[in-house]
Design a protein around this motif. Structure first.
Motif, PDB file in Angstrom:
ATOM      1  N   LEU A 286       3.244 -14.820  -0.402  1.00  0.00           N
ATOM      2  CA  LEU A 286       2.654 -15.532  -1.527  1.00  0.00           C
ATOM      3  C   LEU A 286       2.209 -16.928  -1.109  1.00  0.00           C
ATOM      4  CD1 LEU A 286       5.208 -14.646  -4.341  1.00  0.00           C
ATOM      5  CD2 LEU A 286       2.825 -13.891  -4.229  1.00  0.00           C
ATOM      6  N   ASP A 290       0.216 -19.445  -6.068  1.00  0.00           N
ATOM      7  CA  ASP A 290       0.708 -18.247  -6.761  1.00  0.00           C
ATOM      8  C   ASP A 290       2.185 -18.374  -7.111  1.00  0.00           C
ATOM      9  OD1 ASP A 290      -1.732 -16.906  -6.735  1.00  0.00           O
ATOM     10  OD2 ASP A 290      -1.387 -16.091  -4.730  1.00  0.00           O
ATOM     11  N   ARG A 293       2.313 -20.480 -10.191  1.00  0.00           N
ATOM     12  CA  ARG A 293       1.866 -19.708 -11.356  1.00  0.00           C
ATOM     13  C   ARG A 293       2.963 -18.757 -11.837  1.00  0.00           C
ATOM     14  NH1 ARG A 293      -3.384 -20.509 -12.524  1.00  0.00           N
ATOM     15  NH2 ARG A 293      -4.728 -21.362 -10.877  1.00  0.00           N
TER      16      ARG A 293
END
Length: 368
Positions: A286, A290, A293
């Motif tokens: 990741l 991300d 988020r």
């Protein structure tokens, strides 16, 4: 009954333990999840089909019971004082129960003479867990977790600043791994000891980032401008004292302060990034945006509002008003073992010989 071996996951409600237990259950491995208490995390583990074992990980009697009928285990010391005691208890119980394979969570900085007591204890623990030849071991040694940046996400969300003592904002110094990606490598090593026994892996994020780039990624995820503010170590310690995280302790604060010094020295950038998450964990790592988020999706309190901004400003004012905290004096008061001549990782010839490689090495890094 399942033909798959039962796997014990210690610290199963923690950052990497929870994800490891859930990932093992997705592959239908029987899991015993060792937790301190029942809460929403243990309920999530039970819903996934894990056997929840509530006990004291520092108590040999509890660890012995947790290992009954278990063939493999994830050794993950709690982020708390007395990590070496936990690892000694785990190792003694593992030897008595005859575990066949252990995956242990180490640290990229692990070295014998490091200024951080926690790091020296990790080094000793790595030696202890490898002393029984009949039991194979895989070592996972991540560096600075992405989760560390998220400690100040509230301030970024509500005040637009990312504050940490990480040095020059444009220098790329870390490829931070997510908790999930660390767990992917752990899970792969637990499932297939024949392939991974004796190896040491260093999961990282996909790219080296500077503090300014980390702030920009936070801003994109949050939908607002976030700027990096380099603060002093003294201010960081004041912030941890004023607004202590869940795992607050003198040992944890000292460790973070010393790791920030290693960060500024560029130690976490050495030979990063690696391909271990993709190659061992079978998933592309990741990116930091991300990761942010994902955190936002789980934390509605990070949404912007006038009230939350005012509370964030009050928290910042509390940090400024908090009296300084003398880490050295606090360590002495608790009688922590101290070295006369400690050595940061890159200044340690033995550490450099086993960690520093020429060229973009992405092969397994073998520990000392």
């Amino acid at each position: 009954m399942s033909a798959k071996p039962k796997i014990l996951v210690t610290s199963a409600s923690g950052k990497t333990g929870l994800h490891t237990a859930l990932q093992l259950r997705k592959r239908e491995f029987p899991v015993r999840a060792f937790v301190r208490r029942r809460d929403h995390r243990s309920e999530r583990l039970e819903r996934a089909g894990a056997e929840v074992f509530v006990g004291d990980q520092y108590a040999l009697a509890d660890m012995r019971r947790a290992m009954q009928g278990v063939q493999r285990a994830y050794q993950c010391a709690p982020t708390a004082p007395n990590g070496l005691h936990f690892n000694a208890v785990f190792t003694a119980a593992a030897y008595e129960s005859g575990l066949e394979h252990v995956v242990t969570l180490s640290q990229w900085l692990s070295s014998a003479d490091h200024p951080s007591l926690f790091t020296r204890e990790v080094y000793l623990s790595d030696i202890l867990i490898g002393m029984r030849r009949e039991m194979s071991v895989t070592t996972i040694n991540p560096g600075w977790f992405a989760d560390n940046y998220l400690m100040v996400l509230d301030m970024a969300a509500h005040l637009g600043v990312f504050t940490m003592p990480l040095g020059t904002g444009d220098v790329k110094k870390n490829a931070a791994p997510s908790n999930e990606d660390i767990a992917r490598v752990v899970t792969a090593a637990l499932i297939d000891p024949a392939t991974h026994a004796g190896q040491t892996y260093r999961p990282t994020g996909p790219e080296l980032l500077s503090p300014n780039e980390i702030a920009a990624a936070m801003g994109r995820a949050l939908g607002r401008r976030v700027r990096y503010m380099d603060i002093s170590e003294r201010m960081m310690v004041k912030a941890l004292k004023a607004l202590p995280p869940a795992n607050y302790s003198v040992a944890a604060v000292t460790q973070l302060a010393l790791y920030a010094e290693e960060y500024r020295r560029g130690t976490f950038a050495v030979n990063a990034p690696t391909d271990h998450v993709a190659r061992i964990g079978a998933s592309e790592p990741l990116g930091f945006e991300d990761i942010v988020r994902g955190t936002l999706a789980a934390r509605p309190d990070l949404g912007r509002s006038a009230g939350r901004s005012l509370r964030a400003m009050a928290g910042f004012a509390k940090i400024l008003a908090t009296s300084p905290f003398d880490l050295r004096r606090a360590e002495e008061a608790r009688d922590y073992p101290r070295l006369g001549d400690p050595t940061f990782s890159q200044d340690d010839p033995r550490w450099s010989a086993t960690h520093v490689r020429a060229g973009p090495d992405i092969s397994p890094v073998h520990a000392a």
